[in-house]
Design a protein around this motif. Sequence first.
Motif, PDB file in Angstrom:
ATOM      1  N   ARG A 143       3.949  24.490  36.470  1.00 42.11           N
ATOM      2  CA  ARG A 143       5.062  25.311  36.962  1.00 42.11           C
ATOM      3  C   ARG A 143       5.220  26.516  36.054  1.00 42.11           C
ATOM      4  O   ARG A 143       5.114  26.403  34.824  1.00 42.11           O
ATOM      5  CB  ARG A 143       6.364  24.486  36.954  1.00 42.11           C
ATOM      6  CG  ARG A 143       6.346  23.250  37.840  1.00 42.11           C
ATOM      7  CD  ARG A 143       6.662  23.565  39.287  1.00 42.11           C
ATOM      8  NE  ARG A 143       8.020  24.076  39.422  1.00 42.11           N
ATOM      9  CZ  ARG A 143       9.112  23.316  39.541  1.00 42.11           C
ATOM     10  NH1 ARG A 143       9.010  21.987  39.490  1.00 42.11           N
ATOM     11  NH2 ARG A 143      10.305  23.863  39.718  1.00 42.11           N
ATOM     12  N   LYS A 196      15.744  21.867  26.983  1.00 36.29           N
ATOM     13  CA  LYS A 196      16.842  21.686  27.936  1.00 36.29           C
ATOM     14  C   LYS A 196      16.967  22.887  28.862  1.00 36.29           C
ATOM     15  O   LYS A 196      17.171  22.749  30.069  1.00 36.29           O
ATOM     16  CB  LYS A 196      18.155  21.471  27.183  1.00 36.29           C
ATOM     17  CG  LYS A 196      18.240  20.170  26.407  1.00 36.29           C
ATOM     18  CD  LYS A 196      19.540  20.120  25.613  1.00 36.29           C
ATOM     19  CE  LYS A 196      19.598  18.873  24.733  1.00 36.29           C
ATOM     20  NZ  LYS A 196      20.813  18.863  23.869  1.00 36.29           N
ATOM     21  N   GLU A 197      16.837  24.085  28.279  1.00 36.48           N
ATOM     22  CA  GLU A 197      16.911  25.315  29.070  1.00 36.48           C
ATOM     23  C   GLU A 197      15.801  25.345  30.120  1.00 36.48           C
ATOM     24  O   GLU A 197      16.026  25.700  31.280  1.00 36.48           O
ATOM     25  CB  GLU A 197      16.791  26.527  28.146  1.00 36.48           C
ATOM     26  CG  GLU A 197      16.907  27.876  28.824  1.00 36.48           C
ATOM     27  CD  GLU A 197      18.336  28.325  29.048  1.00 36.48           C
ATOM     28  OE1 GLU A 197      18.536  29.230  29.870  1.00 36.48           O
ATOM     29  OE2 GLU A 197      19.249  27.767  28.403  1.00 36.48           O
ATOM     30  N   ALA A 199      14.079  22.710  31.352  1.00 35.81           N
ATOM     31  CA  ALA A 199      14.299  21.645  32.339  1.00 35.81           C
ATOM     32  C   ALA A 199      15.349  22.058  33.368  1.00 35.81           C
ATOM     33  O   ALA A 199      15.188  21.826  34.581  1.00 35.81           O
ATOM     34  CB  ALA A 199      14.709  20.361  31.634  1.00 35.81           C
ATOM     35  N   ASN A 200      16.419  22.694  32.900  1.00 39.00           N
ATOM     36  CA  ASN A 200      17.460  23.153  33.822  1.00 39.00           C
ATOM     37  C   ASN A 200      16.922  24.222  34.764  1.00 39.00           C
ATOM     38  O   ASN A 200      17.225  24.230  35.964  1.00 39.00           O
ATOM     39  CB  ASN A 200      18.656  23.692  33.039  1.00 39.00           C
ATOM     40  CG  ASN A 200      19.436  22.609  32.330  1.00 39.00           C
ATOM     41  OD1 ASN A 200      19.383  21.444  32.728  1.00 39.00           O
ATOM     42  ND2 ASN A 200      20.140  22.967  31.271  1.00 39.00           N
ATOM     43  N   ALA A 201      16.130  25.151  34.216  1.00 37.14           N
ATOM     44  CA  ALA A 201      15.584  26.228  35.043  1.00 37.14           C
ATOM     45  C   ALA A 201      14.632  25.700  36.113  1.00 37.14           C
ATOM     46  O   ALA A 201      14.582  26.228  37.225  1.00 37.14           O
ATOM     47  CB  ALA A 201      14.865  27.248  34.161  1.00 37.14           C
ATOM     48  N   LEU A 202      13.887  24.643  35.780  1.00 33.49           N
ATOM     49  CA  LEU A 202      12.933  24.059  36.736  1.00 33.49           C
ATOM     50  C   LEU A 202      13.543  22.938  37.562  1.00 33.49           C
ATOM     51  O   LEU A 202      12.871  22.365  38.424  1.00 33.49           O
ATOM     52  CB  LEU A 202      11.705  23.537  35.983  1.00 33.49           C
ATOM     53  CG  LEU A 202      10.855  24.582  35.245  1.00 33.49           C
ATOM     54  CD1 LEU A 202       9.706  23.900  34.506  1.00 33.49           C
ATOM     55  CD2 LEU A 202      10.317  25.643  36.206  1.00 33.49           C
ATOM     56  N   ASN A 203      14.795  22.601  37.255  1.00 38.40           N
ATOM     57  CA  ASN A 203      15.511  21.541  37.972  1.00 38.40           C
ATOM     58  C   ASN A 203      14.777  20.206  37.880  1.00 38.40           C
ATOM     59  O   ASN A 203      14.554  19.507  38.873  1.00 38.40           O
ATOM     60  CB  ASN A 203      15.727  21.931  39.436  1.00 38.40           C
ATOM     61  CG  ASN A 203      16.764  21.053  40.128  1.00 38.40           C
ATOM     62  OD1 ASN A 203      17.675  20.528  39.483  1.00 38.40           O
ATOM     63  ND2 ASN A 203      16.633  20.897  41.438  1.00 38.40           N
ATOM     64  N   ILE A 204      14.387  19.874  36.646  1.00 43.69           N
ATOM     65  CA  ILE A 204      13.698  18.607  36.392  1.00 43.69           C
ATOM     66  C   ILE A 204      14.333  17.934  35.180  1.00 43.69           C
ATOM     67  O   ILE A 204      15.133  18.550  34.454  1.00 43.69           O
ATOM     68  CB  ILE A 204      12.190  18.814  36.137  1.00 43.69           C
ATOM     69  CG1 ILE A 204      11.969  19.742  34.932  1.00 43.69           C
ATOM     70  CG2 ILE A 204      11.493  19.363  37.385  1.00 43.69           C
ATOM     71  CD1 ILE A 204      10.518  19.902  34.535  1.00 43.69           C
ATOM     72  N   GLU A 205      13.953  16.690  34.926  1.00 44.31           N
ATOM     73  CA  GLU A 205      14.394  15.988  33.730  1.00 44.31           C
ATOM     74  C   GLU A 205      13.510  16.383  32.539  1.00 44.31           C
ATOM     75  O   GLU A 205      12.322  16.676  32.700  1.00 44.31           O
ATOM     76  CB  GLU A 205      14.324  14.478  33.940  1.00 44.31           C
ATOM     77  CG  GLU A 205      15.244  13.959  35.028  1.00 44.31           C
ATOM     78  CD  GLU A 205      16.717  14.160  34.688  1.00 44.31           C
ATOM     79  OE1 GLU A 205      17.068  14.051  33.484  1.00 44.31           O
ATOM     80  OE2 GLU A 205      17.498  14.441  35.605  1.00 44.31           O
ATOM     81  N   LYS A 206      14.091  16.374  31.351  1.00 46.21           N
ATOM     82  CA  LYS A 206      13.315  16.710  30.146  1.00 46.21           C
ATOM     83  C   LYS A 206      12.103  15.798  29.996  1.00 46.21           C
ATOM     84  O   LYS A 206      11.041  16.236  29.540  1.00 46.21           O
ATOM     85  CB  LYS A 206      14.195  16.573  28.897  1.00 46.21           C
ATOM     86  CG  LYS A 206      15.223  17.654  28.712  1.00 46.21           C
ATOM     87  CD  LYS A 206      15.859  17.546  27.330  1.00 46.21           C
ATOM     88  CE  LYS A 206      16.496  16.187  27.103  1.00 46.21           C
ATOM     89  NZ  LYS A 206      17.044  16.029  25.740  1.00 46.21           N
TER      90      LYS A 206
END
Length: 432
Positions: A143, A196-197, A199-206
């Motif tokens: 990604r 964390k940033e 993961a949030n941007a990709l909408n996934i879990e760390k």
Amino acid sequence: MNTKEFAKDLIDYIYKSPNSFYAVDTSKKLLDENGFNEIKLNEKWDLEVGGKYYITKNSSALIAFKINTKDIEKEGFKIIGSHSDSPSFRIKPNFEMKAENTYLKLNTECYGGPILSTWLDRPLSIAGRVVIKGENILKPIERLININKPICIIPNVAIHLNRSVNEGYKYNKQKDMLPLIGLINNTLENNNLLIKEIANALNIEKSEILDFDLFLYEYEKGCLMGINEEFISTGRLDNLSMAHASLHALINANGKKGINLISIFDNEEIGSSTKQGADSNMLLNTLERICISLGKDREEFFTSMYSSFMISADLAHGVHPNMAEKHDPTNRPVLGRGPVIKINANQSYTSDAYSSSIYKCICKEANVDYQEFVNRSDERGGSTIGPISSTHIDIPSVDIGSPILAMHSIRELGSVKDHYDIYKTFNTFFEV
């Protein structure tokens, strides 16, 4: 597009391409919009005359081509090579570093040969490739991620604390060039802030993130400047400007002979010795597979290849207005006077009398002036993809490029006119 519109399109292209992964992604979208079809390296190719195709390698290199005729044994391949990467800083694993129990820094390593001082005090962002878990452990998912905001900065030391900074201070890449990303407080007290940033941007879990290739880039967009807006000021002119010009020539040229092809390699800035670099068989294998798909045997592949010509397109050094003595006494290319043919007796460039003559004729046909660059005999110059490609594809090749100032600065300076002129020569090359 007119000259200025084409330069503005280049600035947009570069802004959408903060590193080689995004350069390929941006190029793919442009090719898709213009009727090119993606073919896969691990699938059988079924190519047709009149077809327009492209492949990618490592998500950071790209080859695109148009099949004008099937008679390639005589008409050959017309090839323009460039590269997608630029000097930068890559984020290391275990990258978070604390200082004074207050500052949060990122641990990075230098990629290529940037002018280090130009990266200081600039708003920087982060972009690249993230690899996450897939259903097959041998085929994880890639990604792209662009934080797309000014997330970090490499601050200078005040002159009061570094009195020698204007007298030739030597920057240490491990000590002086680490970017500051935030202050440690209640919101930044935990580890893995950047993860964390992402993961949030990709909408996934760390936990889904396996690894990444992330790089810093200058956040601010390039611009036209100068009293008549005759200059292009932006990062990554070297070498996305050549990728941009070759892409548009491939799309727009009305070629009638052979096969028009562009190759945007990766990793030129670190020597090209990668599977997606010019010092690989990526291009050679692609040429052979095209021939096989068109029903040619191996002998016909060789005759097709030896009927071909390559333009190695990378940028050139224009004479600097404040340091004119750095240049050769009689070969002195300047901004705004056309493409530069790059020459070196020790073959740091592939240009010779034969190949240079061909490009000179192309310039004449395109009604474009050309210039020539040779290093001072007491100065060691750089090199590019041309000589490296020639060790794999032994065909006539010329090294050319638009002249710029401040090569490898975070912000390079080129000419609006030169960029359009070199596009005209590429377009003519594909049509003659």
